[in-house]
Design an enzyme around this catalytic site. Structure first.
Site, PDB file in Angstrom:
ATOM      1  N   TYR A  47      78.297 -77.550  19.263  1.00  0.00           N
ATOM      2  CA  TYR A  47      79.657 -77.096  18.948  1.00  0.00           C
ATOM      3  C   TYR A  47      79.942 -77.451  17.497  1.00  0.00           C
ATOM      4  O   TYR A  47      79.015 -77.631  16.697  1.00  0.00           O
ATOM      5  CB  TYR A  47      80.615 -77.762  19.968  1.00  0.00           C
ATOM      6  CG  TYR A  47      81.955 -77.095  20.072  1.00  0.00           C
ATOM      7  CD1 TYR A  47      82.070 -75.716  20.243  1.00  0.00           C
ATOM      8  CD2 TYR A  47      83.121 -77.844  19.999  1.00  0.00           C
ATOM      9  CE1 TYR A  47      83.308 -75.113  20.325  1.00  0.00           C
ATOM     10  CE2 TYR A  47      84.364 -77.249  20.087  1.00  0.00           C
ATOM     11  CZ  TYR A  47      84.451 -75.878  20.241  1.00  0.00           C
ATOM     12  OH  TYR A  47      85.672 -75.291  20.316  1.00  0.00           O
TER      13      TYR A  47
ATOM     14  N   LYS B 171      75.277 -59.026  43.016  1.00  0.00           N
ATOM     15  CA  LYS B 171      74.311 -58.406  42.097  1.00  0.00           C
ATOM     16  C   LYS B 171      73.866 -59.417  41.045  1.00  0.00           C
ATOM     17  O   LYS B 171      72.694 -59.461  40.675  1.00  0.00           O
ATOM     18  CB  LYS B 171      74.928 -57.188  41.403  1.00  0.00           C
ATOM     19  CG  LYS B 171      75.094 -56.016  42.328  1.00  0.00           C
ATOM     20  CD  LYS B 171      75.261 -54.714  41.581  1.00  0.00           C
ATOM     21  CE  LYS B 171      73.952 -54.207  41.043  1.00  0.00           C
ATOM     22  NZ  LYS B 171      73.812 -52.775  40.988  1.00  0.00           N
TER      23      LYS B 171
END
Ligand SMILES: NC(=O)C1=CN([C@@H]2O[C@H](COP(=O)(O)OP(=O)(O)OC[C@H]3O[C@@H](n4cnc5c(N)ncnc54)[C@H](O)[C@@H]3O)[C@@H](O)[C@H]2O)C=CC1
Ligand SMILES: CC(=O)C(=O)O
Ligand SMILES: [Mg+2]
Length: 479
Positions: free
Chosen positions: A114, A169
């Site tokens: 970060y 899915k």
């Protein structure tokens, strides 16, 4: 496994039995008389007076659930603590999560993943946008986008209700091909707004899988997105289904010794899947193909509000047959159902030509259940995983997207779809092929690999691959 278990769900009943009042055998008989099969028993706690058990009971439908629960409730000395449906339990809190690839142990790690160090990576991508493929999740991530307008065969049930399918899915993408997929269900069914939204979210993704968007909007949405984005956009209900259907039909026709150029094929349901399946069969040489929808056979002598149907009628039904499904199915060699459950009768199948092939692919309930025609068909297939011959796009989309992500394809073209179908069909050898085995299982781990290599080859050959994966040459030689 018996038919009851194949067709049904199972529930878990947690019950408390007072040992002096009832014996377990009485509970088991009551459940059996009410139509349930006890398939597992777990003792949760027991002492001299009280025993708590979880009974897993297979049932055929929700009506049976209440019959079974009432039968247990009526027994003296038994109280029901709770009842859970195993399918619903599996969906509690959703089915997927995001997991970091590396842990963040200390301030140094934090600065790298970060701010501040991440800023250097951001700047590198800003300088060279193509680096998004190597430095972000884009290289392995697909968006599964639906508007909830044609979810399975359930119809327009909306974006919230579509989520369990899209999450499912995403699981399949990961398990079968290592592809990370995000379910994204949009709260709009406006064509322009869907196009705008998908374009706006596209920077994070290497491909877009459109799913369960009803026709005819799905055609325009897919066409425009393919034109306007540089990553592949693939409406799976159209092309994934078509690829798997063609693979299955190649093998079914070999079994009955008929040729695609001669057979009469009836496709029921000229929506997203029906149009694409018809197109792949026409390009494979089918000449006697008839489409049927709610108003009967599509024929070029009639006019239709939908341009898609007008175009479809112009390219099909050469003998200009008219009438209902019942009329045109007479003498057909192949039935392909992509409409709704329970539309086809045994009498309809009896009127087909010798050795009929029936692909009843509506989900979750096929146009006809296999048990009704098992004895009179040469080959029967459905879209479901609980019967032999599952013709379902799940066999296509993991391998297709593995391939396009690996070669950073800009689109998925006809050559790549045909390569995929042939790789799937070839997974079954001449010796293995039978009326119960025309299509490989989704658990056959050779399929994704074979598809991936053939699709990458086709992408490279047709100039849509932005890179050739290093392992491609070696793996192609192995296969
Ligand atoms: N097995 C598989 O891999 C797949 C199966 N499907 C199934 O195919 C069906 C259709 O899906 P989509 O094409 O995405 O939906 P869609 O909504 O685009 O098309 C459905 C078509 O069926 C027609 N239809 C409805 N009732 C009918 C009737 N009584 N007689 C004739 N036609 C009728 C509709 O008018 C529409 O044109 C669904 O049941 C879906 O679950 C869809 C994609 C893949
Ligand atoms: C399998 C699938 O995509 C459907 O039934 O819609
Ligand atoms: Mg679908």
């Amino acid at each position: 496994m018996n038919q009851r278990n194949l067709d049904g769900n199972s529930i878990i009943i947690r019950l408390e039995m007072t040992t002096k009042d009832i014996k377990f055998g009485e509970v088991a008989s009551a459940i059996s008389e009410a139509g349930g099969d006890i398939i597992a028993i777990d003792v949760i706690s027991t002492n001299q007076d009280v025993s708590v058990r979880d009974l897993t009971v297979a049932v055929t439908d929700s009506q049976d659930n209440s019959k079974i629960i009432d039968a247990v409730r009526e027994l003296k000395g038994v109280s029901i603590v709770n009842v859970s449906d195993r399918t619903f339990l599996l969906h509690l809190g959703g089915k997927i999560e995001v997991t970091p690839k590396t842990p963040i142990h200390n301030r140094e790690d934090l600065s790298r993943v970060y701010t501040p160090d991440v800023a250097r990576v951001c700047s590198a991508i800003a300088d060279e946008p193509g680096k998004a493929f190597s430095l972000t999740i884009k290289r392995n991530t697909v968006a599964v986008v639906s508007d909830g307008s044609a979810v399975l065969g359930l119809g327009n049930i909306g974006p919230r209700a579509a989520m369990p399918v899209m999450e499912g899915k995403a699981m399949l993408f990961k398990q079968f091909a290592g592809v990370d997929a995000f379910p994204i269900c949009l709260d709009t069914q406006d064509t322009e707004e869907i196009i705008r939204t998908v374009k706006a979210i596209s920077p994070a993704f290497g491909g877009i899988n459109l799913e369960d968007i009803s026709s005819p909007r799905c055609f325009e949405i897919e066409r425009r997105l393919n034109e306007e984005l540089d990553i592949p956009v693939f409406h799976d209900d159209q092309h994934g289904t078509a690829v798997v259907l063609y693979a299955g039909l190649i093998n079914a026709l070999k079994l009955v010794g008929k040729s695609i150029t001669d057979v009469k094929i009836v496709v029921c349901g000229i929506g997203a899947a029906g149009v694409a399946c018809s197109n792949i069969l026409l390009s494979a040489g089918a000449s006697r193909l008839i489409g049927v929808d709610r108003e009967g056979a599509l024929v070029r002598t009639q006019t239709y509000e939908s341009e898609v149907w007008t175009d479809y009628a112009a390219r099909t039904n050469p003998e200009l047959e008219t009438g209902s499904l019942r009329d045109v199915i007479r003498d057909a060699d192949v039935f392909i159902g992509l409409s709704r459950g329970n539309l086809l009768s045994r009498e309809d199948v009896q009127s087909m030509a010798a050795d009929p092939i029936v692909f009843a692919m509506a989900n979750p309930v096929p146009e006809i259940m296999p048990a009704e025609v098992e004895d009179i068909v040469a080959v029967m297939a459905t879209g479901r995983s609980d019967y032999p011959n599952q013709i379902n796009n799940v066999l296509c989309f993991p391998g297709m997207f593995r391939a396009v992500l690996d070669c950073r394809a800009t689109e998925i073209n006809e050559e790549m779809k045909l390569a995929a179908a042939k790789a799937i069909a070839a997974a079954i050898s001449d010796e293995e092929r039978s009326r119960y085995y025309i299509i490989p299982s989704v658990f056959n781990d050779k399929v994704v690999k074979a598809m991936r290599n053939r699709i990458v080859e086709a992408a490279v050959k047709t100039g849509v691959a932005r890179r050739v994966p290093r392992e491609q040459t070696r793996e192609s030689e192995e296969l």
